[in-house]
Design a protein around this motif. Structure first.
Motif, PDB file in Angstrom:
ATOM      1  N   LEU A  17      44.062 -28.177 -37.114  1.00 49.37           N
ATOM      2  CA  LEU A  17      43.393 -26.877 -37.132  1.00 49.37           C
ATOM      3  C   LEU A  17      42.105 -26.927 -37.946  1.00 49.37           C
ATOM      4  CD1 LEU A  17      46.520 -24.565 -37.544  1.00 49.37           C
ATOM      5  CD2 LEU A  17      45.206 -25.009 -35.457  1.00 49.37           C
ATOM      6  N   ALA A  18      42.129 -27.638 -39.055  1.00 51.68           N
ATOM      7  CA  ALA A  18      40.908 -27.772 -39.860  1.00 51.68           C
ATOM      8  C   ALA A  18      39.819 -28.496 -39.070  1.00 51.68           C
ATOM      9  CB  ALA A  18      41.216 -28.512 -41.155  1.00 51.68           C
ATOM     10  N   ASP A  19      40.196 -29.529 -38.309  1.00 54.27           N
ATOM     11  CA  ASP A  19      39.225 -30.241 -37.470  1.00 54.27           C
ATOM     12  C   ASP A  19      38.673 -29.321 -36.385  1.00 54.27           C
ATOM     13  OD1 ASP A  19      39.537 -32.552 -38.918  1.00 54.27           O
ATOM     14  OD2 ASP A  19      40.872 -33.529 -37.469  1.00 54.27           O
ATOM     15  N   ALA A  20      39.548 -28.532 -35.766  1.00 54.64           N
ATOM     16  CA  ALA A  20      39.118 -27.630 -34.697  1.00 54.64           C
ATOM     17  C   ALA A  20      38.147 -26.579 -35.216  1.00 54.64           C
ATOM     18  CB  ALA A  20      40.332 -26.965 -34.048  1.00 54.64           C
ATOM     19  N   ALA A  21      38.404 -26.090 -36.436  1.00 61.65           N
ATOM     20  CA  ALA A  21      37.506 -25.090 -37.031  1.00 61.65           C
ATOM     21  C   ALA A  21      36.110 -25.666 -37.236  1.00 61.65           C
ATOM     22  CB  ALA A  21      38.077 -24.599 -38.357  1.00 61.65           C
ATOM     23  N   ARG A  22      36.022 -26.990 -37.361  1.00 58.56           N
ATOM     24  CA  ARG A  22      34.719 -27.648 -37.503  1.00 58.56           C
ATOM     25  C   ARG A  22      34.148 -28.086 -36.150  1.00 58.56           C
ATOM     26  NH1 ARG A  22      37.559 -30.065 -41.893  1.00 58.56           N
ATOM     27  NH2 ARG A  22      37.945 -31.935 -40.634  1.00 58.56           N
ATOM     28  N   GLY A  23      34.883 -27.753 -35.059  1.00 59.47           N
ATOM     29  CA  GLY A  23      34.391 -28.049 -33.719  1.00 59.47           C
ATOM     30  C   GLY A  23      35.001 -29.263 -33.063  1.00 59.47           C
TER      31      GLY A  23
END
Length: 382
Positions: A17-23
């Motif tokens: 989720l943290a990676d997804a929030a960064r795109g």
């Protein structure tokens, strides 16, 4: 500090989720699944905060605080209050979610318990997920990816984020670090909650919840005859009703008052009598929704009690076999060992089966009192 700090025991989910929030690996529709208490809604809200936060979920800025607090203008969180989530409500939500963001980077719609969508509601949501507005993100939460519960077509268009049941140790750590509990108490409530973070915190902070759990765990020794079975059934049902009624009493009264005011209660003039006649249908619809909500709350309360009761016999079974597994009800160790010495393994298994059958019957809309009375009788006879 991070918005994902309270996502207990979900290291892999936090990373994704943290990676997804960064795109990295971001998509417009997500489905959060996992057992009760695993943190599906916690993960969805934290992810929403990370998506809106300029720093990807720092947990300290104004944006993070408003999303986590439920006041962000571009994050809509839907918690079904009844047994189902209907098509009219879903269409209104989709229309709202199609607006361009006003304060954040995304327009985000969080739907908890998406397995309660009616067929028509699921079809309406599917169309929106298939053709999403450019800056809209759908975050759906459900206890299962079973196609019978979640539309397989909706599931196929979402990125599925599976959450696991948090270990008791991780929950205990959270209770100690966040709520300041004594370590021994934290471990007791974490074990009793059976992987449900919210349940553990409630046991830790609510004396009434602890008292109800205590009463439930006294049921096995109270079943001394047929009359005692019916008495125990009535008390269990009434306790669930009492707990549920306290949840929404003030809210229901406020909803009714607000609706009556909107409909012109107390008004005078030519249109007043006509408005009063027209308000009856609206009030009846509100009462229907509130009754459905109360029924859901009662069933949830009763189900928690049944899970606690099944865990008692599970502990007794484990004690009888000398299994090297941690007990769920740590504070009942002496009682469960006594039950193991008195009852055979077959008898304990029949009791667990009776409780599981009761849960299934209630889920299938059998009247709770009938289902619980039948269960109590089987517990006594086994």
């Amino acid at each position: 500090m991070s918005v994902f700090d309270e996502l207990v025991g979900q290291d892999e989910a936090q990373r994704v989720l943290a990676d997804a929030a960064r795109g990295l690996g971001m998509t417009h529709a997500w489905l959060f699944t996992g057992p009760p208490g695993s943190g599906r809604s916690t993960a969805a809200v934290a992810f929403a905060a990370a998506l809106q936060c300029p720093q990807g979920g720092c947990g300290e800025c104004h944006t993070c605080h408003t999303v986590l607090g439920g006041t962000h203008a571009d994050v809509t969180r839907v918690i079904p209050e009844g047994l189902t989530l209907g098509v009219d409500q879903v269409r209104r939500l989709i229309l709202e979610a199609s607006r361009a963001p006003t304060a954040g980077r995304w327009q985000i719609l969080i739907v908890e318990d998406a397995d309660r969508l009616t067929e028509a509601a699921a079809n309406a949501l599917l169309k929106a997920v298939e053709e999403p507005p450019e800056r809209t993100v759908f975050l759906l939460c459900a206890p299962s990816t079973n196609p019978a519960e979640i539309s397989v077509t909706i599931r196929s268009r979402c990125r599925v984020m599976g959450l696991r049941q948090p270990p008791a140790g991780a929950i205990a750590d959270l209770l100690v670090n966040r709520d300041g509990l004594d370590r021994r108490e934290a471990e007791l409530y974490a074990a009793a909650a059976q992987g449900h973070v919210g349940r553990a915190r409630r046991l830790a902070t609510d004396p009434e919840a602890r008292a109800k759990r205590h009463d439930v765990l006294q049921i096995p020794r109270r079943l001394t005859g047929l009359g005692a079975c019916f008495t125990a059934a009535v008390e269990l049902i009434e306790a669930a009703e009492a707990e549920a009624s306290g949840v929404y009493t003030e809210r229901s009264a406020a909803e009714k008052e607000a609706l009556e005011t909107a409909l012109g209660k107390g008004g005078t003039g030519k249109g007043a009598s006509k408005a009063a006649r027209g308000s009856a249908a609206a009030l009846k619809e509100l009462e229907k929704r509130q009754k459905t909500r109360d029924t859901r709350a009662q069933r949830d309360s009763l189900d928690r009690a049944l899970v606690d009761l099944a865990a008692f016999y599970r502990d007794a079974l484990a004690a009888g076999f000398g299994a090297r597994v941690a007990p769920i009800h740590i504070d009942m160790a002496d009682t469960t060992r006594a039950a193991a010495a008195k009852l055979s393994a077959e008898s304990l298994l029949r009791r667990i089966d009776a409780i599981l059958e009761c849960r299934k019957a209630i889920e299938a809309n059998v009247r709770p009192r009938i289902a619980v009375e039948a269960m109590m009788t089987r517990l006594w006879q086994s």
